[in-house]
Design a protein around this motif. Structure first.
Motif, PDB file in Angstrom:
ATOM      1  N   LYS A  74       0.877  -1.115   0.089  1.00 21.51           N
ATOM      2  CA  LYS A  74       0.050   0.074  -0.119  1.00 21.51           C
ATOM      3  C   LYS A  74       1.001   1.338   0.182  1.00 21.51           C
ATOM      4  N   ASP A 107       0.466   4.334  -0.402  1.00 24.59           N
ATOM      5  CA  ASP A 107      -0.010   5.548   0.183  1.00 24.59           C
ATOM      6  C   ASP A 107      -0.055   5.497   1.713  1.00 24.59           C
ATOM      7  N   GLU A 108       0.808   4.448   2.284  1.00 25.73           N
ATOM      8  CA  GLU A 108       0.776   4.416   3.867  1.00 25.73           C
ATOM      9  C   GLU A 108       2.059   4.584   4.329  1.00 25.73           C
ATOM     10  N   SER A 127       5.494   1.869   2.864  1.00 27.13           N
ATOM     11  CA  SER A 127       5.505   1.760   1.551  1.00 27.13           C
ATOM     12  C   SER A 127       7.050   1.402   1.105  1.00 27.13           C
ATOM     13  N   ASP A 177      -4.069  17.821  -1.989  1.00 24.97           N
ATOM     14  CA  ASP A 177      -3.190  17.099  -2.505  1.00 24.97           C
ATOM     15  C   ASP A 177      -1.750  17.568  -1.760  1.00 24.97           C
ATOM     16  N   ASP A 221       0.443  15.196  -0.173  1.00 23.60           N
ATOM     17  CA  ASP A 221       1.493  14.129   0.152  1.00 23.60           C
ATOM     18  C   ASP A 221       2.738  14.361  -0.476  1.00 23.60           C
ATOM     19  N   ASN A 222       2.642  14.856  -1.784  1.00 17.92           N
ATOM     20  CA  ASN A 222       3.920  15.178  -2.433  1.00 17.92           C
ATOM     21  C   ASN A 222       4.576  16.227  -1.888  1.00 17.92           C
TER      22      ASN A 222
END
Length: 543
Positions: free
Chosen positions: A69, A71-72, A75, A278, A280-281
């Motif tokens: 996963k 996005d956790e 990774s 958005d 995360d990045n």
């Protein structure tokens, strides 16, 4: 005279040939002995670690599923596994450990194995994950001893930072992040208030410092990089500890800065910034910047006089081989313990149901009438892989009869139950969410007290593209213990061991109304119906 000298030369050559032949034969024999010992050692390790892998295969499967996963927070798991395997292989080739039997290390191995078995019986996977690395190291210590195994502690221990038991730290990190940002926001001219893990910007909106905003992923990666750098480049324990502690501080700082900037941008743009949805990045870019001072510090420590002196005096430790007659005793003893643990563990069959069963329950008696829907104005909780479900939307008959302009209140009640807790099917997990953040936004928090002083957590949600509001209250009923927050619900699995139950349920209530006090209406609905839902769960799972 010449002939005599020729005969002497021939005799000398024959002697040299015989000596060389004996030397070659001896070398071949020694090589065969070493090769035979190497094959025997490989077989011993294959037997012990093969049995260990078979025993812990359900836990490994759940760990690998988390690593997939991306996005956790885990990774990086497969990459960390490859790095660990490479370092262990390189050290193994350089050291060539000699197997034997070191019985002292049976004690920590039995403790770790008992912890794994207890975790299986209690259905607490975090405990099983926690003891995996100690089990591997203690088995190695039994077979090759402390002098040889200490070289492999850090390379194998690196895997600790990819095991999902760190999830228990998320809540604490969330609270710390909120506290730090409360201090930061206090220096600005911003009207806000804090409630738990929520930051309310007055007249603008609310931010939830959720599990993904705890900074756990940056903390784990930062610790992994610091430990890896220290293993490859540093010799002194003091230097490694300094680098590791600085990595922890920088990783946490990166997350605090990320959350602060997101909240500030929400304030400046009236919640319209794309960074809010958005981010995360953006977080990884902030974290990457903090790696620059970390590696500069690592380089400075590496070039220090203390490290240079330690590097010059570094030498390999001499390993004392154990008598060959004891080599198989350790393998036999470890195998017996592993097999015994296998039979002591409960079955893991029937992991996840494709279609959950339904509770035989209807709240549509004299007081309530059912609506043919399983949601509340488009809202319902997002719960993964439950074993048993009840969901119903209702209206109060008397209120409808008294109203002249349609239905004043719509209620929602739900139970999502798991027969027992396991990876991907447990009442508290990363994938279970109260609402879809793309459709709803949080506007308020509240607490309610239900029958028998059972406390419920509450939230108010508003449609992102509309003006409808719903009021939600929820709690957890885990192995006959009622809790209102995730951490205590998770820990209830331990207390439930003594009552023979293994179930866990999330109970959710909701209300939608146009011109009423939604929280008060929800509280009355809970008072009348929470005992009915709890009795239904008890009837299903009580022995």
């Amino acid at each position: 005279m010449v002939l005599a000298k020729v005969r002497l030369v021939k005799k000398h050559i024959k002697r040299q040939d015989r000596a060389y032949s004996r030397f070659i034969q001896g070398a071949v024999s020694v090589e065969r002995i070493h090769y035979s010992r190497w094959i025997s050692s490989v077989a011993l390790f294959l037997i012990t670690f093969g049995l260990l892998a078979f025993l812990v295969s359900p836990t490994l499967e759940s760990i690998f599923s988390r690593w997939l996963k991306f996005d956790e927070s885990y990774s990086h798991g497969f990459l960390l596994l490859l790095v660990s395997a490479y370092i262990v292989g390189r050290k193994w080739y350089a050291q060539r450990p000699i197997t034997g039997f070191y019985p002292f290390w049976c004690f920590p191995f039995v403790l770790a194995l008992a912890g794994y078995t207890l975790g299986g019986i209690l259905r607490v996977e975090a405990l099983q994950e926690l003891v995996l690395v100690p089990m591997i190291l203690s088995i190695l210590a039994i077979l090759i001893g402390w002098n040889q195994v200490q070289k492999f502690i850090l390379p194998i221990g690196l895997l600790i930072f990819a095991l999902p038991f760190w999830d228990y730290l998320s809540w604490t990190l969330q609270l710390i992040t909120v506290a730090v940002n409360e201090i930061g926001l206090g220096f600005l001219d911003i009207d806000f208030r804090i409630d738990g893990i929520y930051v309310f910007l007055t007249g603008i909106g609310a931010f939830e410092v959720a599990n993904g905003c705890s900074g756990l992923r940056y903390l784990l990666v930062g610790q992994s990089l610091a430990l890896l750098y220290g293993e490859l480049n540093l010799r002194k324990i003091r230097s490694r500890i300094i680098l590791f502690l600085v990595a922890i501080g920088l990783a946490l700082f990166a997350n605090w800065v990320r959350v602060f900037i997101i909240i500030y941008m929400g304030y400046e743009t009236n919640m319209q910034s794309s960074l809010i949805e958005d981010h995360d990045n953006f977080g990884w870019w902030v974290f990457a910047v903090t790696l620059i001072p970390l590696f500069l510090l690592g380089r400075k420590l590496e070039n220090s006089a203390v490290e240079q002196a330690a590097d010059k005096h570094m030498r390999a430790d001499e390993a004392s081989p154990a008598p060959k007659k004891h080599r198989y005793a350790g393998v036999a003893l470890v195998s017996v313990f592993l097999i015994a643990a296998f039979f002591a563990l409960p079955s893991n069959t029937g992991e996840i149901k494709e279609v959950p069963a339904n509770y035989d329950l209807r709240l549509d008696q004299e007081q309530y009438g059912p609506l043919f829907a399983s949601d509340l104005e488009g809202w319902r909780p997002q719960i993964r892989n439950p074993d048993r479900v009840y969901q119903q939307t209702l209206f109060e008959r008397a209120a409808v009869n008294d109203a002249s302009d349609g239905m004043p209140e719509v209620f929602y009640a739900a139970i999502h139950s798991y027969d027992f807790q396991r990876q991907g099917a447990e009442v508290v997990q990363y994938g279970n969410r109260l609402y879809d953040s793309e459709e709803w936004r949080l506007t308020d928090l509240f607490n309610l007290e239900g029958p028998d002083s059972r406390r419920l957590s509450g939230i108010t949600l508003q449609q992102r593209f509309g003006d409808k509001k719903v009021h939600i209250a929820y709690g957890y009923y885990v192995e006959a213990h009622w809790e209102s927050d995730e951490l205590r619900a998770k820990l209830s699995q331990l207390a439930g061991f003594f009552n023979g139950r293994s179930d866990g349920s999330q109970i959710t209530f909701g209300v939608y109304c146009r011109d009423c006090d939604g929280v008060e209406a929800l509280s009355s609905f809970i008072d009348r119906n929470l005992p009915v839902l709890l009795d239904t769960i008890d009837a299903q799972y009580k022995e």
